[in-house]
Enzyme design. Structure first.
Site, PDB file in Angstrom:
ATOM      1  N   GLU A  39      43.860  34.071  36.802  1.00  0.00           N
ATOM      2  CA  GLU A  39      42.822  35.092  37.004  1.00  0.00           C
ATOM      3  C   GLU A  39      42.681  35.971  35.773  1.00  0.00           C
ATOM      4  OE1 GLU A  39      40.406  34.651  39.169  1.00  0.00           O
ATOM      5  OE2 GLU A  39      41.803  34.745  40.846  1.00  0.00           O
ATOM      6  N   HIS A  40      41.451  36.257  35.419  1.00  0.00           N
ATOM      7  CA  HIS A  40      41.145  37.090  34.243  1.00  0.00           C
ATOM      8  C   HIS A  40      41.734  36.484  32.978  1.00  0.00           C
ATOM      9  CE1 HIS A  40      38.920  40.541  35.817  1.00  0.00           C
ATOM     10  NE2 HIS A  40      39.624  40.381  36.924  1.00  0.00           N
ATOM     11  N   GLY A 120      29.470  38.998  47.662  1.00  0.00           N
ATOM     12  CA  GLY A 120      30.349  40.139  47.385  1.00  0.00           C
ATOM     13  C   GLY A 120      31.765  39.926  47.871  1.00  0.00           C
ATOM     14  N   LEU A 123      33.936  35.132  46.091  1.00  0.00           N
ATOM     15  CA  LEU A 123      33.992  33.673  46.230  1.00  0.00           C
ATOM     16  C   LEU A 123      32.901  33.007  45.400  1.00  0.00           C
ATOM     17  CD1 LEU A 123      34.749  33.523  50.064  1.00  0.00           C
ATOM     18  CD2 LEU A 123      36.365  33.304  48.167  1.00  0.00           C
ATOM     19  N   GLU A 161      24.140  34.570  33.300  1.00  0.00           N
ATOM     20  CA  GLU A 161      24.856  35.689  33.902  1.00  0.00           C
ATOM     21  C   GLU A 161      25.192  36.757  32.856  1.00  0.00           C
ATOM     22  OE1 GLU A 161      27.163  34.620  37.153  1.00  0.00           O
ATOM     23  OE2 GLU A 161      28.611  36.218  36.904  1.00  0.00           O
ATOM     24  N   ASP A 173      33.677  30.315  37.077  1.00  0.00           N
ATOM     25  CA  ASP A 173      33.007  30.074  38.357  1.00  0.00           C
ATOM     26  C   ASP A 173      31.910  29.020  38.231  1.00  0.00           C
ATOM     27  OD1 ASP A 173      34.639  32.189  38.980  1.00  0.00           O
ATOM     28  OD2 ASP A 173      33.033  33.677  38.851  1.00  0.00           O
TER      29      ASP A 173
HETATM   30  C1  GLA Z   1      35.017  36.658  38.109  1.00  0.00           C
HETATM   31  C2  GLA Z   1      34.329  36.087  36.873  1.00  0.00           C
HETATM   32  C3  GLA Z   1      35.146  34.963  36.260  1.00  0.00           C
HETATM   33  C4  GLA Z   1      36.608  35.344  36.071  1.00  0.00           C
HETATM   34  C5  GLA Z   1      37.162  35.997  37.338  1.00  0.00           C
HETATM   35  C6  GLA Z   1      38.551  36.528  37.135  1.00  0.00           C
HETATM   36  O1  GLA Z   1      35.023  35.704  39.121  1.00  0.00           O
HETATM   37  O2  GLA Z   1      33.056  35.593  37.195  1.00  0.00           O
HETATM   38  O3  GLA Z   1      34.551  34.569  35.025  1.00  0.00           O
HETATM   39  O4  GLA Z   1      36.780  36.157  34.948  1.00  0.00           O
HETATM   40  O5  GLA Z   1      36.340  37.062  37.796  1.00  0.00           O
HETATM   41  O6  GLA Z   1      39.417  35.479  36.900  1.00  0.00           O
END
Ligand code: GLA
Length: 376
Positions: A39-40, A120, A123, A161, A173
């Site tokens: 994540e991130h 929101g 997902l 985006e 995503d």
């Molecule tokens: C959101 C962003 C992704 C990613 C996540 C965190 O979903 O769209 O690009 O950075 O946060 O992992």
């Protein structure tokens, strides 16, 4: 969540006929996702391990020849603009993909959207929307849709985006929505777009990836996500190398930057460990990695919130093998890896904890790794 799988794929063409008359040229759909771990790290050029969920967003599309883009999503008014006009709100995700992809020989379209992906909830409802439209345009305009073609589409969705909608997200995503595979998680190298499909046989292991939608809305355009991304970029600049190539962050003087960078570096390590475990079928071994990921997101990256911590702590206390928040954070969903038999007890415990904390009542989904965007 009681949304029947495939409802959006039927709803979109039906609504198309009601709103615009006649039939669409076709209907395409793309899934939401959960990220198992990583994540991130996407905007830091790291690796992540998302999987597509069964819920999809569908786009029913008919080409036009008069340069107009008419868009309708169930529950909203029709948006009717000239190609190239700027739009806001949900339609920006559609018009943004048209803008970013700029398909050849394209002179407008009627587009109707229907979605089962909760909005929101962290997902990736926006990526599912973008990917369904991108695959529809590719199908109608003859763009390649093999894996390389899908990588190109995913990058266009990310530009839509970032540069059209104005959400500085990292691309994970869109990649999973377009390149995932049923029964597999996608090990995605965000630096070069390389992917490996790793089998995730939760059923054989007797396990469930339980998704807890905390009902606390999360947004990617309110500045907090962007501030984390900026910190990661600052840290890399100060260390003189991308964080994916860094072993130690101790050279960073600023304690906040150091913690942000430490999250990214340790999270990338956890992804590699998780991928190794899955490659050898050790699904149970994900548990402690999920727990460590959540602690890092909560304490070092500071993107969790009381509702997510409550869900994670209650799931773990009730016997989940591991649990963590997923997605951008500040609300949205958590996942818990559970033995199948424990799911009812864990759901009850998470619900009771939310009630005790005065939080919204959570909604549960089961994440089985599903197929990526396709023609319905
Ligand atoms: C959101 C962003 C992704 C990613 C996540 C965190 O979903 O769209 O690009 O950075 O946060 O992992």
């Amino acid at each position: 969540m009681t949304v029947p799988d495939g409802a959006a794929c039927d709803d979109a063409p039906r609504a198309f006929t009601t709103v615009f008359g006649g039939n669409p040229d076709g209907t395409w759909c793309a899934p939401g996702r959960v990220n198992l771990i990583g994540e991130h790290v996407d905007y830091a050029g790291g690796v992540c391990l998302p999987m597509a969920i069964p819920q999809v967003t569908a786009a029913a599309v008919r080409r036009r020849i008069d340069g107009r883009l008419r868009m309708y999503s169930m529950g909203f008014d029709v948006v009717d603009v000239a190609l190239g006009d700027r739009v806001d709100g949900w339609a920006a995700y559609v018009a943004g993909v048209v803008w970013a992809l700029d398909p050849p020989d394209f002179h407008g379209a009627d587009i109707v959207i229907a979605s089962e992906v909760p909005v929101g909830a962290g997902l990736s409802s926006s990526a599912a929307l973008e990917a369904s439209v991108a695959l529809a345009l590719a199908g109608l305009c003859g763009l390649p849709v093999d894996d390389d073609g899908r990588n190109v589409l995913a990058r266009a969705c990310m530009r839509a985006e970032n540069d059209y909608v104005g959400a500085p997200t990292g691309g994970m995503d869109q990649q999973i929505a377009l390149r995932g595979r049923a029964g597999h998680a996608l090990l995605l190298d965000c630096a070069d777009g390389h992917v490996e499909h790793i089998p995730v046989d939760t059923a054989a292991a007797g396990l469930t990836v339980l998704v807890v939608d905390t009902g606390t809305g999360h947004r990617l355009v309110d500045g907090r996500y962007g501030s984390r991304r900026a910190a990661v970029e600052d840290a890399a600049r100060l260390l003189g190398s991308p964080l994916r190539e860094v072993d130690s962050v101790s050279a960073l003087d600023d304690p906040i930057l150091r913690r942000r960078a430490r999250h990214v570096v340790t999270e990338i390590e956890r992804v590699h460990t998780a991928a190794d475990a899955l490659r050898s079928g050790r699904v149970h071994d994900l548990g402690p990695l999920l727990d460590a990921s959540h602690r890092s997101l909560r304490d070092d990256f500071e993107v969790s919130c009381a509702e997510l911590d409550s869900a994670v702590d209650a799931a773990t206390a009730a016997g989940a093998l591991g649990a963590r928040m997923v997605g951008g954070g500040f609300g949205g969903s958590a996942i818990a890896l559970c033995e199948n038999d424990d799911v009812p007890r864990i759901e009850a415990s998470v619900t009771a904890a939310a009630e005790a904390g005065g939080f919204p009542s959570p909604v549960f989904l089961r994440a089985t790794p599903s197929r990526s965007a396709h023609r319905c």
